[in-house]
Write an enzyme that holds these catalytic residues in place. Sequence first.
Site, PDB file in Angstrom:
ATOM      1  N   ASP A  88       6.170   2.369   6.201  1.00 16.54           N
ATOM      2  CA  ASP A  88       4.860   1.703   6.250  1.00 16.54           C
ATOM      3  C   ASP A  88       3.918   2.502   5.352  1.00 16.54           C
ATOM      4  O   ASP A  88       3.327   3.481   5.793  1.00 16.54           O
ATOM      5  CB  ASP A  88       4.358   1.671   7.691  1.00 16.54           C
ATOM      6  CG  ASP A  88       2.973   1.063   7.831  1.00 16.54           C
ATOM      7  OD1 ASP A  88       2.456   0.501   6.855  1.00 16.54           O
ATOM      8  OD2 ASP A  88       2.400   1.181   8.923  1.00 16.54           O
ATOM      9  N   GLU A 106      -5.090   1.808   2.595  1.00 19.36           N
ATOM     10  CA  GLU A 106      -4.960   0.698   3.540  1.00 19.36           C
ATOM     11  C   GLU A 106      -5.107   1.176   4.966  1.00 19.36           C
ATOM     12  O   GLU A 106      -5.717   0.509   5.805  1.00 19.36           O
ATOM     13  CB  GLU A 106      -3.606   0.007   3.345  1.00 19.36           C
ATOM     14  CG  GLU A 106      -3.432  -1.309   4.113  1.00 19.36           C
ATOM     15  CD  GLU A 106      -2.821  -1.138   5.499  1.00 19.36           C
ATOM     16  OE1 GLU A 106      -2.704  -2.132   6.218  1.00 19.36           O
ATOM     17  OE2 GLU A 106      -2.462   0.008   5.872  1.00 19.36           O
ATOM     18  N   HIS A 129       0.831  -1.215   0.000  1.00 24.23           N
ATOM     19  CA  HIS A 129       0.000   0.000   0.000  1.00 24.23           C
ATOM     20  C   HIS A 129       0.861   1.260   0.000  1.00 24.23           C
ATOM     21  O   HIS A 129       1.845   1.370   0.730  1.00 24.23           O
ATOM     22  CB  HIS A 129      -1.009  -0.009   1.150  1.00 24.23           C
ATOM     23  CG  HIS A 129      -0.459   0.188   2.530  1.00 24.23           C
ATOM     24  ND1 HIS A 129      -0.264   1.446   3.075  1.00 24.23           N
ATOM     25  CD2 HIS A 129      -0.109  -0.695   3.493  1.00 24.23           C
ATOM     26  CE1 HIS A 129       0.182   1.318   4.319  1.00 24.23           C
ATOM     27  NE2 HIS A 129       0.296   0.027   4.595  1.00 24.23           N
TER      28      HIS A 129
END
Length: 363
Positions: free
Chosen positions: A181, A213, A69
Site C-alpha cells: 500500500d 496520499e 501513490h
Amino acid sequence: MSFVEKTAEKEFFCNLIKTPSPSGFEENIQEVVRGYVAPFADRVETDVHGNVIAVRNPESPFRIMLAGHCDQIGFIISHIDPEGFVYILPLGGWDPSVILGTPVTVWSHKGPLAGVIGRKPIHLLNEDERKKVARIQDLWLDIGASSREDAEKHVAVGDVITVLLEAKPLLNELVTAPATDDKAGVWVVMEALRRIDPNKLKVGVYAVSTVQEEVGLRGSKTSAFGINPNVGIAVDVTHATDCPNIDKKQNGDIKLGSGPVIAIGPNLNNLLGRELFDLALSHSIPVQPGVEERITGTDAASIQVTGAGVATGLLSIPNRYMHTPIEIVSWSDMSAAADLLARYCESVSPDASYIPRPILKLS
C-alpha cells in the site's frame, strides 16, 4: 509471469519496496520510478510537489490519468531523551499493536541506522497497563545509544523511520512486504504504461506516482490539477477478506489471486466502471467487483472533483494485513491490473464521453 522469475518487472517492484518513502519524503523512490519509465515514456516530469508523471502521446487533447501513490506509512523522530532513547510520531495511520518489538531503519542524513521499537516488558506491566491498548506515545525507539549526545551523533529530530523493507515470495504467487500500500499501485500504473501498444493508442496517458496520499491525498490533488484529465483511474489496495474473522457481508468477498477489484459506488463513474468490466471479460482478465458506499480514502476522491470534474475509476489490488509490516498481495493480481489498464487505454477514442446517462432498467 512468476514473481520468482528474474525479470525487469520483478526487479522494479523489489526496488520500489526496498526504497524508503515515508509520506513527504518520497524523493528516493521517485528516482527509482523515473529510471524505470525513461526507456518507454515519451516524457517524464516531476512537479514541485514531487509527483512523477510519465506520459505517452502527450500531444493528445484527451488525457487519461493513472495514479498510484508511492508514499508509505512511517514515523518521524520528535524527541531524544537524556538516556538516548528516541521518541517518534506516526506518518500515516498505524495500529501500535503491530509495531511492538519491530525492527526498523532510521533514514538519517548520515546513512541508514538499525533500531527497534521498544516497550516495557509484559512482566513489568501492572494490571491496569495490561488492559490498555498500546499507544505510540508509550513506545520508544532504541538505537543502542548510551546518551542523548551519543544518539545525536547518528540521528536527529526530523529523521524518518520505516520498518524493514523487503519483499519475500510466499506460496501460490503471493508476496509479503511492507508498503504494498501502495507501491503495488505504482508498479501497476507504470507497468500499464509500458504494456500499452503505441500503435493502438489514440489518446494521451499520464501515469503518475503520487505523493502524500497517506496524509491527505495531497499529491493526487496537485497532479490532477496540472494534468486536467478527462479520465482518472486510481490504483490502490483494498482489504482481502479471504482470511479469518473478516465479515464478508460487510466487506465483500475479495480473494487474493482472483484478480484486481473494480470499485462500484458514488465516488466513481458508472460508465467507466462498466467499460472496465466489459474489457476484462473480452480479454479474459480476471477481476472482482467491490463496493465503496461512500467517498473512498484513495486518490480517486481528489481526482474526481478536480476542476469541473473528472470521470473517475478505482482499481484495487487485494491486500491482507494492510498497514502492517507484513502486507500480502498477489503477483498475478498486479499483473492482471496492469494488463487491464493497458487494454483500456488502447481502447479509448478521442471523442469518448463519460457524461452520465441512464444505465438502469426501470421497467
